[in-house]
Design a protein around this motif. Structure first.
Motif, PDB file in Angstrom:
ATOM      1  N   THR A 178       8.958  12.326  -0.638  1.00 59.13           N
ATOM      2  CA  THR A 178       8.163  12.261  -2.079  1.00 59.13           C
ATOM      3  C   THR A 178       8.299  10.904  -2.649  1.00 59.13           C
ATOM      4  O   THR A 178       9.127  10.016  -1.877  1.00 59.13           O
ATOM      5  CB  THR A 178       8.503  13.151  -3.043  1.00 59.13           C
ATOM      6  OG1 THR A 178       9.816  13.183  -3.044  1.00 59.13           O
ATOM      7  CG2 THR A 178       8.017  14.740  -2.758  1.00 59.13           C
ATOM      8  N   ASP A 179       7.650  10.531  -3.496  1.00 62.38           N
ATOM      9  CA  ASP A 179       7.502   8.823  -4.044  1.00 62.38           C
ATOM     10  C   ASP A 179       8.730   8.428  -4.050  1.00 62.38           C
ATOM     11  O   ASP A 179       9.600   9.051  -4.758  1.00 62.38           O
ATOM     12  CB  ASP A 179       6.604   8.745  -5.053  1.00 62.38           C
ATOM     13  CG  ASP A 179       5.188   9.064  -4.662  1.00 62.38           C
ATOM     14  OD1 ASP A 179       4.798   9.408  -3.470  1.00 62.38           O
ATOM     15  OD2 ASP A 179       4.296   9.471  -5.435  1.00 62.38           O
ATOM     16  N   ASN A 180       9.094   7.228  -3.917  1.00 62.76           N
ATOM     17  CA  ASN A 180      10.227   6.509  -3.958  1.00 62.76           C
ATOM     18  C   ASN A 180      10.219   5.135  -4.066  1.00 62.76           C
ATOM     19  O   ASN A 180       9.214   4.462  -3.160  1.00 62.76           O
ATOM     20  CB  ASN A 180      11.391   7.264  -3.001  1.00 62.76           C
ATOM     21  CG  ASN A 180      11.029   6.835  -1.698  1.00 62.76           C
ATOM     22  OD1 ASN A 180      11.328   5.746  -1.089  1.00 62.76           O
ATOM     23  ND2 ASN A 180      10.240   7.748  -0.909  1.00 62.76           N
ATOM     24  N   GLY A 185       3.711   2.470   2.831  1.00 64.47           N
ATOM     25  CA  GLY A 185       5.312   2.785   2.545  1.00 64.47           C
ATOM     26  C   GLY A 185       5.449   4.284   2.929  1.00 64.47           C
ATOM     27  O   GLY A 185       6.567   4.403   3.583  1.00 64.47           O
ATOM     28  N   HIS A 186       4.729   5.312   2.902  1.00 65.21           N
ATOM     29  CA  HIS A 186       5.087   6.528   3.202  1.00 65.21           C
ATOM     30  C   HIS A 186       5.373   6.676   4.627  1.00 65.21           C
ATOM     31  O   HIS A 186       5.998   7.167   5.127  1.00 65.21           O
ATOM     32  CB  HIS A 186       4.035   7.596   2.821  1.00 65.21           C
ATOM     33  CG  HIS A 186       4.325   8.273   1.421  1.00 65.21           C
ATOM     34  ND1 HIS A 186       5.376   8.837   1.045  1.00 65.21           N
ATOM     35  CD2 HIS A 186       3.430   8.285   0.314  1.00 65.21           C
ATOM     36  CE1 HIS A 186       5.145   9.197  -0.448  1.00 65.21           C
ATOM     37  NE2 HIS A 186       4.080   8.898  -0.796  1.00 65.21           N
ATOM     38  N   LEU A 187       4.163   6.029   5.283  1.00 64.24           N
ATOM     39  CA  LEU A 187       4.036   5.791   6.931  1.00 64.24           C
ATOM     40  C   LEU A 187       5.218   5.363   7.546  1.00 64.24           C
ATOM     41  O   LEU A 187       5.854   5.878   8.590  1.00 64.24           O
ATOM     42  CB  LEU A 187       2.793   5.333   6.863  1.00 64.24           C
ATOM     43  CG  LEU A 187       2.014   5.651   8.549  1.00 64.24           C
ATOM     44  CD1 LEU A 187       1.568   6.938   8.147  1.00 64.24           C
ATOM     45  CD2 LEU A 187       1.112   4.517   8.656  1.00 64.24           C
ATOM     46  N   HIS A 211       0.864  -1.218   0.089  1.00 63.42           N
ATOM     47  CA  HIS A 211      -0.020   0.104   0.073  1.00 63.42           C
ATOM     48  C   HIS A 211       0.897   1.170  -0.130  1.00 63.42           C
ATOM     49  O   HIS A 211       1.847   1.320   0.847  1.00 63.42           O
ATOM     50  CB  HIS A 211      -0.849   0.064   1.356  1.00 63.42           C
ATOM     51  CG  HIS A 211      -1.937   0.992   1.076  1.00 63.42           C
ATOM     52  ND1 HIS A 211      -1.803   2.480   1.231  1.00 63.42           N
ATOM     53  CD2 HIS A 211      -3.297   0.739   0.930  1.00 63.42           C
ATOM     54  CE1 HIS A 211      -2.954   2.884   1.218  1.00 63.42           C
ATOM     55  NE2 HIS A 211      -3.945   2.028   0.963  1.00 63.42           N
ATOM     56  N   HIS A 212       0.753   2.063  -0.902  1.00 64.67           N
ATOM     57  CA  HIS A 212       1.583   3.307  -1.113  1.00 64.67           C
ATOM     58  C   HIS A 212       1.793   4.368   0.196  1.00 64.67           C
ATOM     59  O   HIS A 212       2.992   4.552   0.467  1.00 64.67           O
ATOM     60  CB  HIS A 212       0.922   4.039  -2.275  1.00 64.67           C
ATOM     61  CG  HIS A 212       1.656   5.184  -2.546  1.00 64.67           C
ATOM     62  ND1 HIS A 212       2.922   5.203  -3.391  1.00 64.67           N
ATOM     63  CD2 HIS A 212       1.581   6.640  -2.302  1.00 64.67           C
ATOM     64  CE1 HIS A 212       3.404   6.508  -3.432  1.00 64.67           C
ATOM     65  NE2 HIS A 212       2.792   7.405  -2.777  1.00 64.67           N
ATOM     66  N   LEU A 213       0.370   4.254   0.904  1.00 70.84           N
ATOM     67  CA  LEU A 213       0.521   5.037   1.884  1.00 70.84           C
ATOM     68  C   LEU A 213       1.143   4.460   3.147  1.00 70.84           C
ATOM     69  O   LEU A 213       1.923   5.067   4.010  1.00 70.84           O
ATOM     70  CB  LEU A 213      -0.968   5.536   2.412  1.00 70.84           C
ATOM     71  CG  LEU A 213      -1.551   6.312   1.321  1.00 70.84           C
ATOM     72  CD1 LEU A 213      -3.053   6.797   1.917  1.00 70.84           C
ATOM     73  CD2 LEU A 213      -0.771   7.747   0.797  1.00 70.84           C
TER      74      LEU A 213
HETATM   75 ZN    ZN Z   1       2.959   9.373  -2.470  1.00 69.33          ZN
END
Ligand code: ZN
Ligand code: KG4
Length: 350
Positions: free
Chosen positions: A304-306, A119-121, A115-117
């Motif tokens: 940011t996204d990575n 990942g961020h979290l 889940h992308h979020l």
């Molecule tokens: Zn993102």
């Protein structure tokens, strides 16, 4: 279940929007390699992300990036492949999911849907191994503004969210109104540094509202109305950018303070693209000092996204036994609260 404490390697693939990110994470040795291909030049002339162009660009760059990252990490193949399965742009997600799934099948290793979020979290944990739930999280990106109660790994309860534009979206739309190029958020933040903080005072969104929700679309409209009365000079625009940023950040800080009071947590995690904003970081650090709360951010390049955050979250999902079924089924809409808490003891013991 795989014993993740032995030093396996996880390849992470991020293609949910306008960055192609690839990385290899190893729990024993940390991040072994990471590379990012930004699509800014592709979308800049259109003033925003064009989904079809995003998908085509991911196709062009993903496989060469995987090759380069494996070479950087001195690996012939990883032990698992994690890819962003959502939320995001369907076509863009399809590229990462189908390529990731195919690579995993070819190498005969598990595939993991991330889940992308999530990942961020979890990205701040990459540099702060001492960071563990429970904590309060503020997730601020181009698509989401969420206050989340993270009781344990993978257990996410949404305490507040934006009722309209996400805060990153508001930065981007306001930047466009100010005539700044795509991607607007960081250009607006740059312009704001030249603005006079005492010239304008914009209304702070949702300040009267008792709960923990946000709203940012009114602020953007306020900017448009102020500019319409000015025939603005460069200095006017910088002053407006400063006032916008100030009001948006104050709204975030007020709600975070309220959520800390409500949960009683002593740890705050701030993540997502907007967590790169220096003034937001400073304001939340100050709040942390006032409330004796430890505040964690991702390192600047991983706000940011990575791919690194996907490899990292993928590792935890792998250890928890959450491998993907043999289907390619990205989920463009996928609430983070729908995730299952991670089973077992995924965090290293002290
Ligand atoms: Zn993102
Ligand atoms: O997490 P992210 O890369 O992509 C999404 O998952 O949405 O976040 C991108 C968002 C964009 O709206 C971008 O303008 C914003 O983060 N952003 C910033 C800054 N750097 C990126 N917003 C404010 N100040 C910044 N320095």
């Amino acid at each position: 279940m795989i014993d993740g404490k032995k030093g396996l390697t996880v390849l992470g693939i991020e293609t949910s929007c306008d960055e192609t990110g690839v990385a290899v994470f190893c729990p024993e040795r940390g991040l072994l390699a990471h590379r990012l291909h930004s699509q800014i030049p592709v979308h800049a002339e259109h003033g925003g992300v064009v989904p079809e162009l995003a998908s085509r660009d991911h196709i062009r760059y993903l496989v060469p990036l995987v090759r380069a990252v494996l070479q950087d990490a001195a690996l012939s193949q990883p032990d698992a492949v994690a890819y962003t399965a959502g939320p995001g742009l369907m076509g863009a997600l399809m590229v990462g999911a189908s390529t990731g799934r195919a690579m995993a099948a070819g190498w005969r290793v598990p595939a993991i849907e991330v889940h992308h979020l999530e990942g961020h979290l979890l990205a701040p944990m990459l540099d702060h191994p001492e960071l563990k739930p429970p904590f309060l999280a503020l997730l601020v990106s181009g698509g989401h503004t969420l206050l989340i109660d993270v009781a344990r790994m993978g257990a996410y309860e949404i305490l507040g969210e934006s009722r309209d534009d996400a805060v990153g979206e508001a930065f981007d739309k306001t930047a466009k109104i100010l005539g700044l190029p795509y991607p607007g958020g960081r250009f607006l933040a740059d312009l704001a540094t030249r603005g006079d903080p005492d010239r304008f005072s914009f209304p702070i969104p949702m300040i009267q509202h008792e709960g923990l929700d946000f709203s940012f679309s009114g602020l953007k409209t306020y900017v448009r109305n102020v500019l319409a009365q000015l025939a603005p000079t460069e200095q006017d625009k910088a002053d407006v950018a400063r006032a916008f940023e100030e009001a948006a950040i104050k709204s975030l800080v007020i709600k975070v303070r309220r959520a800390l009071d409500r949960t009683g947590y002593r740890t705050l995690v701030v993540a997502g693209g907007v967590s790169a904003n220096l003034r937001l970081r400073a304001s939340l650090q100050k709040l942390g000092r006032e409330r004796c709360v430890e505040v964690y951010f991702p390192r600047q390049e991983f706000c940011t996204d990575n791919g690194a955050m996907i490899a990292y979250a993928g590792y935890y999902r792998l250890v928890a036994g959450d491998t993907a079924p043999l289907v390619v089924a990205p989920k463009p809409r996928w609430p983070i609260s729908a995730l299952q808490p991670m089973n077992g003891d995924v965090l290293p013991s002290e």
